[in-house]
Design a protein around this motif. Structure first.
Motif, mmCIF file in Angstrom:
data_model
loop_
_atom_site.group_PDB
_atom_site.id
_atom_site.type_symbol
_atom_site.label_atom_id
_atom_site.label_comp_id
_atom_site.label_asym_id
_atom_site.label_seq_id
_atom_site.Cartn_x
_atom_site.Cartn_y
_atom_site.Cartn_z
ATOM 1 N N SER A 87 -4.930 76.907 40.184
ATOM 2 C CA SER A 87 -5.778 77.229 41.030
ATOM 3 C C SER A 87 -7.175 77.452 40.618
ATOM 4 N N ARG A 92 -5.264 83.941 42.612
ATOM 5 C CA ARG A 92 -4.347 83.222 43.739
ATOM 6 C C ARG A 92 -3.106 82.813 43.442
ATOM 7 N N ILE A 94 -0.050 80.402 43.291
ATOM 8 C CA ILE A 94 0.189 78.913 43.811
ATOM 9 C C ILE A 94 1.808 78.841 43.410
ATOM 10 N N ASN A 173 -0.071 77.028 48.578
ATOM 11 C CA ASN A 173 -0.283 78.352 48.038
ATOM 12 C C ASN A 173 1.100 79.115 48.177
#
Length: 479
Positions: A87, A92, A94, A173
């Motif tokens: 990412s 974040r 993923i 995500n």
């Protein structure tokens, strides 16, 4: 040329060329097998993919069933796929997974997602198809249908052994939220590359061996029972014989065959296509025969007479075609399809050497001939076209590079077009350049040991051997 030898020669050239092509393929396959060094995979560079939807998916990937695979090969041992996804926001989480196509379709039904339909390289540019939807998907890692999957922060990697069926790659995500921006690196490992490279290499060796044998069989004896050294052709004209003691054993001649057509040179490239096709095969035979002759000279000090006559005949054929076309434009008479000497305005011959140096075979065709290669690159190098570029990559304009010979022949063609005459001094210079080139070819092809002179012997015929004054010749005979 006897039909049997002609067939053997052509088949040998085809087999040798096919064997050489397979050899190149074997080298490439072997290189690919060795280069599977990124954790055992051939991997691409990481490229950026983006989507404002909830998922980024591939098109459906259909793999063959085991029953459709070649005998002895199953989907389990074909290879595996590597996917690395990172990412652009390091913190974040993923998700990346590969699942059955129908299960993925059910999971993403009513969910906005982006399908990658095509990818172009150089520069990299993906094409997308947007599929609308308003349903919020469940977290992908909670699904049980994935064949292989990985989720979390940072780079996520999956390795998937190829399996029969229809499959889809999905990147999301980890929480299923919209807005995806990831760098994807794809790789693959093909387990069959090693055995395939070995099999192709064996096929290449077999074809090369058969091709060499057929070329040698077709070449031996060609020209040994040919006509006298200066045969009379159908036109009744006898080619002017070379002097008995020419300054070089390779004798090239070309008589300006006037009058010449003003416009025929414009289409000679088309008219000579049959000769170009035949010379392609003869050139392959020439290379193979030269290799065999080099080994023979290294062992015995002699050039096999059959191979010698064949190679000289190929050069003679080539010179006639070049004299007709764009190395001289010296005649409008169509070249004959033969290795033998004829009454054609262009002729070439080489005196057979009774003995050749064994050590020179190893060095004269590349090391000793380098000075001549450098000169001939200017004299007969050919035409090159391109565009000049500035430092910022913009094109500033076209450029053209041409050899001296091509420039001279172009001037002669223009003179023919407008005046109908070929300037004689220009023709003599053109023949001199060709004579220099063919002497170097004779030396590099191991046909003679005499080092080519650095000079332009201009004119249609070979220059005669200089004659010493009578008093000098007498002095040379005195003790």
């Amino acid at each position: 040329m006897k039909p049997g030898r002609t067939v053997a020669l052509v088949l040998g050239c085809v087999c040798a060329l096919a064997g050489f092509a397979l050899l190149c393929a074997a080298v490439f396959l072997g290189w690919a097998y060795v280069e599977q060094n990124d954790n055992g995979h051939l991997a691409s560079a990481a490229e950026r993919f983006r989507s404002s939807a909830n998922a980024l998916v591939s098109e459906r990937i259909d793999l063959l069933d085991d029953g459709e695979m070649p005998r002895g090969l199953s989907t389990e041992n074909v290879g595996r796929v590597l996917l690395r996804v990172t990412s652009d926001e390091p913190d974040r989480p993923i998700f990346v997974g590969i699942g059955p196509d129908d299960a993925v379709d059910n999971y993403l039904a009513g969910v906005a997602h982006t399908q990658v339909t095509a990818v172009e390289f150089g520069p990299f540019r993906p094409s997308y198809r947007e599929i609308s939807g308003d349903r919020i998907p469940e977290p992908p890692s909670a699904q049980s249908f994935w064949s292989v999957a990985a989720a979390g922060a940072g780079t996520q990697e999956v390795r998937w052994d190829l399996q029969p069926g229809s499959w889809t790659v999905v990147v999301m995500n980890a929480d299923g939220s919209p807005g995806i921006s990831v760098d994807v690196q794809a790789g693959a490992r093909w387990n069959f590359l090693g055995p395939l490279a070995l099999g192709v290499l064996i096929g290449a060796v077999v074809l090369l061996g058969a091709g060499i044998a057929l070329v040698v069989t077709g070449a031996i004896g060609l020209g040994s029972n040919g006509p006298p050294p200066h045969p009379v052709g159908t036109s009744g004209r006898v080619p002017p014989p070379g002097p008995p003691s020419a300054p070089h054993p390779a004798r090239l001649s070309g008589d300006l065959d006037e009058p010449l057509s003003r416009w025929l040179w414009l289409i000679k490239w088309l008219l000579a296509l049959p000769h170009f096709l035949v010379l392609f095969f003869l050139g392959a035979g020439f290379l193979v025969a030269t290799l065999v002759a080099g080994v023979t000279i290294l062992c015995t000090g002699r050039y096999p007479r059959g191979l010698f006559d064949f190679n000289v005949g190929v050069l003679r054929w080539l010179w006639r075609v070049q004299f007709y076309t764009y190395s001289a434009l010296g005649t409008d008479r169509y070249p004959p399809f033969t290795l033998q000497r004829t009454d054609y305005p262009a002729d070439f011959d080489v005196e057979y050497p009774e003995h050749l140096s064994r050590p020179l075979v190893l060095v004269k065709w590349w090391l000793l001939a380098i000075p001549h290669y450098l000169v001939l690159a200017i004299l007969v190098g050919g035409w090159w076209f391109g565009n000049a570029a500035t430092d910022d990559g913009t094109v500033s304009g076209p450029w053209v590079l041409g050899s001296l010979l091509s420039l001279l022949v172009l001037v002669a063609a223009i003179a023919l077009l407008f005046t109908g005459r070929y300037p004689r001094p220009l023709f003599d210079l053109v023949i001199g350049i060709n004579r220099w080139a063919y002497r170097v070819i004779v030396y590099a092809a191991l046909l003679r040991d005499e080092y080519p002179p650095f000079r332009l012997d201009q004119g249609p015929q070979e220059p005669p051997q200089p004659i010493l004054p009578r008093d000098q010749s007498r002095a040379g005979n005195q003790p």
